[in-house]
Enzyme design. Structure first.
Site, PDB file in Angstrom:
ATOM      1  CB  ALA A 259      -0.915  -0.013   1.222  1.00 24.53           C
ATOM      2  N   PRO A 260       0.366   2.331  -0.659  1.00 24.36           N
ATOM      3  CG  PRO A 260       0.235   4.575  -1.351  1.00 24.36           C
ATOM      4  CD  PRO A 260       1.103   3.620  -0.576  1.00 24.36           C
ATOM      5  N   GLY A 261       0.163   1.414  -3.268  1.00 24.66           N
ATOM      6  CA  GLY A 261       0.115   0.744  -4.571  1.00 24.66           C
ATOM      7  C   GLY A 261       0.833   1.450  -5.706  1.00 24.66           C
ATOM      8  CG  ASP A 280      -0.347  -2.838   3.607  1.00 18.84           C
ATOM      9  OD1 ASP A 280       0.586  -2.305   2.986  1.00 18.84           O
ATOM     10  OD2 ASP A 280      -0.686  -2.468   4.749  1.00 18.84           O
ATOM     11  CB  CYS A 380      10.584   6.859   2.033  1.00 15.98           C
ATOM     12  SG  CYS A 380       9.390   6.263   3.225  1.00 15.98           S
TER      13      CYS A 380
END
Length: 440
Positions: A259-261, A280, A380
C-alpha cells in the site's frame, strides 16, 4: 457572531493545529478534513494550508522565539499558545499580509475563542512586541546542535544523527533543503505520451526518472490525464524502484508491503502473463492498492492479500516467486519535506527496532524466492541503520544471496552499488534502493 472565527482561514488553521499538537493527528489528514467541510474561497484554503504546514515545519523555531516573550507557556491555555505560534509564523515568513492585520485577526480570534478575559490582551502584547522590536537571532546560540535545531526546527537528536552520518556541512544542507517547497511529481504510464503531457501541463522532465514529470506546484489530480489513468502521483525517487526488477512480463512477483500501490501498479505496467501478489496488514490499505490498480487499468495483474510480511514463509511455499519487492516499513525520515510532523514523532531508538522488523521481513520473504530470483529492498529514509546496515546484515546471515550492484545516470545517487538519494540533491524525497539475488 462569536463563532465566525471558526470560518476564517486563521481560525480554521488554529483548530487543525490544536488537533495536530494535542491529539497527535497527522497534519495532512486533519487539514484535508477541515478543508473538505469548509466553504472558504480557494485563496483562503491555500492560506490555511500554508499556515498549517508552515507552523508545523517551523515549530521549534517558533517556540524558541516565543520563549523570549512568554515567561511560562504552561500557564497559558494551549490554544492561546498555538494562536501565537501561527500568528508569529505569518509575521516572520509570510509577507503578503501586513503585520497590523495579522495582530488584529489574532486578537479577534482570542476574544471570541476564549471563555476567559485577558487572552486577547496577552496575544496583542506579544505579537505587537514581535512585530515592532528587533527579533532575537538564532545564529547567536553558542551550542552547534542547539543552534541548528532552532534554525531548522529539527530536534537536537536528529541534527546530531544527520551530522554523525553525513558530516556537519552536508547535514546542514539537507536540513535547509527541507524548507524548499515540495514539487508536484507524477509518473506517466505510457512513455510515448511524455512530451505531450509535459507540454499540456507545463511540467518538466524529471532528472531522476525516465517516466517522471515535475512542476514546482500544480494539481495534477484535477486533470483529465489523471482521471483517464494516463498519469499517477508518485515521487520521482519512488519511480526508480520498479525498473530495478528488470521485469520481462511473465514473472510471478511478491510485493510484500504494497500500500498504497504506487510501486505495485508500476511493476504491473511491465507485465503480460505475469502476476503480482500484493500484501499489506490492513484492509483499508489494500483497498487503496485496488483503487489505484483499477484506475490505471492493471487490476487483472494484481491480487491483494491481508498478511504480515514477516509471515510470508508460513503462507507461501518455497520457490513461489521470481521477483520480490520489499518496500519496507521505515522511519520515513526522507519524507520530512512533505510530512513535517515526522520530525517530532520519532526518537532515536526507533531505528534499531525498525531494523529488526526490516530484517524479519527479508528473512521471511527470501524463503519463497526461486534460485536466480532477485529481491529489491527500498525505504523512504536516509539513515544507514535502515538501509546499508540492513543489506549487510541480511547478506551476512544468508550466504545463498549476493548483492546486485545498481547504477543510475546521475552518479551522485549511487553509493556502494545502492541508490541512496538525500532530499537536497534533486529536491525529492530521501530514498534508498538495494538489490540482492539468490545464488544457491
Amino acid at each position: 457572531m462569536a463563532n465566525d472565527w471558526k470560518k476564517t482561514a486563521r481560525g480554521t488553521a488554529l483548530m487543525v493545529l490544536e488537533d495536530v499538537f494535542d491529539n497527535g493527528a497527522y497534519s495532512n489528514i486533519a487539514l484535508n478534513q477541515a478543508l473538505q467541510s469548509s466553504a472558504m474561497s480557494q485563496k483562503d484554503k491555500s492560506l490555511v494550508t500554508e499556515l498549517i504546514y508552515g507552523t508545523v515545519a517551523r515549530k521549534i523555531t517558533l517556540e524558541w522565539y516565543l520563549a523570549h516573550y512568554i515567561a511560562d507557556r504552561d500557564k497559558l491555555e494551549p490554544w492561546v499558545y498555538y494562536l501565537l505560534m501561527v500568528s508569529l509564523y505569518q509575521l516572520l515568513y509570510l509577507d503578503k499580509i501586513p503585520a497590523h492585520a495579522v495582530v488584529n485577526d489574532a486578537v479577534a480570534i482570542a476574544k471570541n475563542r476564549g471563555n476567559k478575559k485577558g487572552a486577547e490582551k496577552l496575544v496583542n502584547a506579544v505579537l505587537r512586541r514581535a512585530s515592532q522590536e528587533e527579533l532575537p537571532a538564532p545564529s547567536s546560540i553558542r551550542r552547534k546542535n542547539k543552534r541548528l535545531s532552532v534554525l531548522y526546527s529539527t530536534p537536537v537528536w536528529l541534527v546530531k544523527k544527520l551530522s554523525e552520518q553525513y558530516g556537519d556541512e552536508r547535514a546542514e544542507t539537507i536540513l535547509a533543503s527541507l524548507f524548499v517547497r515540495n514539487k508536484a511529481s507524477i509518473r506517466v504510464i505510457d512513455p510515448d505520451k511524455l512530451p505531450g503531457i509535459a507540454a499540456a501541463t507545463g511540467a518538466e522532465l524529471s532528472q531522476l526518472s525516465p517516466v517522471g514529470l515535475v512542476k514546482s506546484a500544480g494539481h495534477f489530480v484535477a486533470t483529465d490525464y489523471f482521471a483517464e489513468g494516463d498519469i499517477t502521483i508518485q515521487d520521482e525517487s519512488s519511480q526508480l524502484v520498479a525498473p530495478t526488477l528488470d521485469l520481462q512480463g511473465n514473472e510471478q512477483i511478491l510485493d510484500a508491503c504494497a500500500a498504497p500501490g504506487g510501486k505495485t501498479t508500476h511493476m504491473a505496467s511491465y507485465l503480460t502473463s505475469g502476476h503480482i501478489i500484493a500484501l499489506d496488514l490492513y484492509d483499508h490499505k489494500l483497498d487503496l492498492v485496488k483503487d489505484n490498480a483499477k484506475r490505471l487499468g492493471v487490476a487483472d495483474k494484481i491480487s491483494t492479500h491481508k498478511l504480515d510480511a514477516t509471515k510470508v514463509h508460513e503462507v507461501f511455499a518455497a520457490d513461489s516467486f521470481d521477483k520480490i519487492l520489499v518496500d519496507a516499513p521505515c522511519s520515513g525520515i526522507g519524507l520530512i519535506r512533505r510530512k513535517p510532523d515526522i520530525k517530532y514523532n520519532k526518537e532515536n531508538q526507533d531505528f534499531n527496532s525498525l531494523q529488526e522488523i526490516q530484517l524479519q521481513i527479508l528473512s521471511s520473504v527470501c524463503q519463497t524466492l526461486r534460485k536466480g530470483g532477485i529481491i529489491t529492498y527500498s525505504t523512504c529514509t536516509i539513515f544507514d541503520e535502515e538501509n546499508f546496515q540492513v543489506i549487510e546484515k541480511f547478506l551476512a546471515s544468508h550466504p545463498n544471496f549476493e548483492q546486485v550492484k545498481l547504477s543510475h545516470k546521475q552518479e551522485d545517487v549511487v553509493v556502494d552499488g545502492c541508490l541512496a538519494i538525500t532530499p537536497e540533491q534533486y529536491q525529492t524525497d530521501g530514498f534508498f534502493i538495494a538489490q540482492v539475488k539468490r545464488i544457491l
